[in-house]
Each structure stands twice: as C-alpha cells, then as structure tokens.
Scaffold this active site. Sequence first.
Site, PDB file in Angstrom:
ATOM      1  CG  ASN A   2      -1.830   1.220   1.280  1.00 23.91           C
ATOM      2  OD1 ASN A   2      -1.453   2.315   0.867  1.00 23.91           O
ATOM      3  ND2 ASN A   2      -3.029   1.054   1.809  1.00 23.91           N
ATOM      4  CD  GLU A  35      -4.802   4.319   1.070  1.00 22.45           C
ATOM      5  OE1 GLU A  35      -5.391   5.408   1.184  1.00 22.45           O
ATOM      6  OE2 GLU A  35      -4.082   3.820   1.956  1.00 22.45           O
ATOM      7  CE1 TYR A  78      -6.995   0.698   1.436  1.00 21.66           C
ATOM      8  CE2 TYR A  78      -8.184   2.059  -0.133  1.00 21.66           C
ATOM      9  CZ  TYR A  78      -7.602   1.893   1.104  1.00 21.66           C
ATOM     10  OH  TYR A  78      -7.626   2.921   2.008  1.00 21.66           O
ATOM     11  CG  ASP A  99      -4.753  -1.879   3.508  1.00 20.10           C
ATOM     12  OD1 ASP A  99      -5.185  -2.562   4.459  1.00 20.10           O
ATOM     13  OD2 ASP A  99      -4.623  -0.641   3.565  1.00 20.10           O
ATOM     14  CG  ASN A 144      -8.259  -1.234   5.758  1.00 25.92           C
ATOM     15  OD1 ASN A 144      -7.474  -0.687   6.516  1.00 25.92           O
ATOM     16  ND2 ASN A 144      -8.585  -0.736   4.578  1.00 25.92           N
ATOM     17  CG  ASP A 152       0.010   4.977   6.133  1.00 24.78           C
ATOM     18  OD1 ASP A 152       0.081   4.509   4.985  1.00 24.78           O
ATOM     19  OD2 ASP A 152      -1.033   5.516   6.564  1.00 24.78           O
ATOM     20  CG  HIS A 153       0.174   0.389   4.563  1.00 23.06           C
ATOM     21  ND1 HIS A 153      -0.681  -0.622   4.947  1.00 23.06           N
ATOM     22  CD2 HIS A 153      -0.563   1.530   4.603  1.00 23.06           C
ATOM     23  CE1 HIS A 153      -1.875  -0.121   5.206  1.00 23.06           C
ATOM     24  NE2 HIS A 153      -1.828   1.193   5.008  1.00 23.06           N
TER      25      HIS A 153
END
Length: 265
Positions: free
Chosen positions: A7, A34, A107, A148, A150, A248-249
């Site tokens: 991501n 993303e 995603y 991702d 989540n 951030d990944h």
Amino acid sequence: MRLATWNVNSVKARLPRLLDWLAGTAPDVVCLQETKCPDGAFPATEVGELGYTVASHSDGRWNGVAVLSRVGLADVTVGFPGEPGFPEPEARAISATCGGLRVWSVYVPNGRTPDDPHYAYKLAWLAALRDALDTELANRAPLAVCGDFNVAPTDDDVWDPALFVNSTHVTPPERAALAALRDLGLSDVVPTPMKGPHPFTYWDYRAGMFHQNKGMRIDLVYASAPLARAVRSAYVDREARKGKGPSDHAPIVVDADLTPTVESF
C-alpha cells in the site's frame, strides 16, 4: 518468482521511493494499493524503464489498485462480479495472470466504525470477494490475493489489543470474513518481521508509532495450495517504511519456487 504487495499511499507521492525499491528488491510481480492516481496518469513510463508492464484501476481519489509485472500481464480483470459499491463500485480490486500465477491486488474498505454504514459495506465487499475467489479457485491454478485487507487476523496482529476494543479491523465479523477466505483453501503467508516478534505492516504516522513498533498486520498475502506449497520465504520490508516521506505501510515480499511462464503482454 518474487511476489510483493505494498500500500503505497499515493503512487505519485511515493514514486522516487517506489522506483528505488523496485530496482533494489527486483520483484517479478507487485500488487499496489491506494495508488490515488487516475489510470491515464499512472507513471507507467517510469516503472516501464525497469521492465514492468502495468495494469491499473483507479479513480484518482482515495482508492486505486495496480499490478506491475515483468513476467507478463494477461487476462486483466477490473473489479469482480457482484462487487458492491458505496453507493457505486470503487477502484478496489484488479486481477491478472503474470507468468502463470493469477494475482489479485485488493484494497478492502476501511469500515470506519462498527456502527457506520461503511462497516456493513466492508463486510458485504468481503463476502462478494469470497464468492468471486471461489469461482477463480476452481481453475486450480496458482493464485495469490494480496493487499491491504484492513483487518488484523488475530490479536497478535495488533500492538495492544485492549486499545482496539469496539473498533474496526479486529471485530469478530471482520475476522470471520477472513476465515471464510481461508476456508476456500487459501493460506495466510505470514511474513518474517525485521524487528520484534510481530510482522506488522502498518504504523500510523502519528506520535512516533513506527519507531515504537506500535503497528498492525493488515496487509496480507493469501495463497492457493499450489502457491503455498512453493513459498520459500516471506518478509516485511520494514526498511521501506523508514526515512523521509514514506508510506504508512511496508511491503511484503514473498519468494516462491515457481518458474514464471511468460505471458503475452
């Protein structure tokens, strides 16, 4: 074959880092999430100079997925049958055949909070993904679903489970949705961490979370039986989360004893 998923949290914002990482890590196939980049604006020329062909699905807002391959790219499918929307289907899934491996980049919706309509959308999306994968797995070809999700599969996949009570990413229905994917015969390829006992893949930008290793494992690689048997190693590339202006990944890199059969581009 070397397979990776990342991501990138905006492919344009992360492009110099992505190019350096591709050159240094040399994956055969990469799933991105993303991307936040309209399809016509995806930096295909730049990644093409490193030998990659691109299949992208994005509306340029908050979502976007892509597959990069240097071993062929065929049978590209955008989205999947029965994919729900919010209210319209979003750019959250793309699949392609790369060197004989069927690869999905996904995603999964965030869900926001358990009482938000986005949470119901998330569960519906995962249920529809399960049905679509059930059909694909009937072909018995090696298959990977990467991205991702989540969702943290277990309490060990968050840095402090007590802080996530009544939050998304850890609720029983979300974890049951992941279990339903595994019930299809998919295996969770758990990567080796580069620091600490937990293979976290995401750390919030705030409050020094990365340096304290207060993270989550929400980026996953789910492999069909032929691929799972061939997996030799997997790791979280924590180094890619360091430095100035990172996502951030962190990427997950999987090495498997599969010899790519180059498809037509």
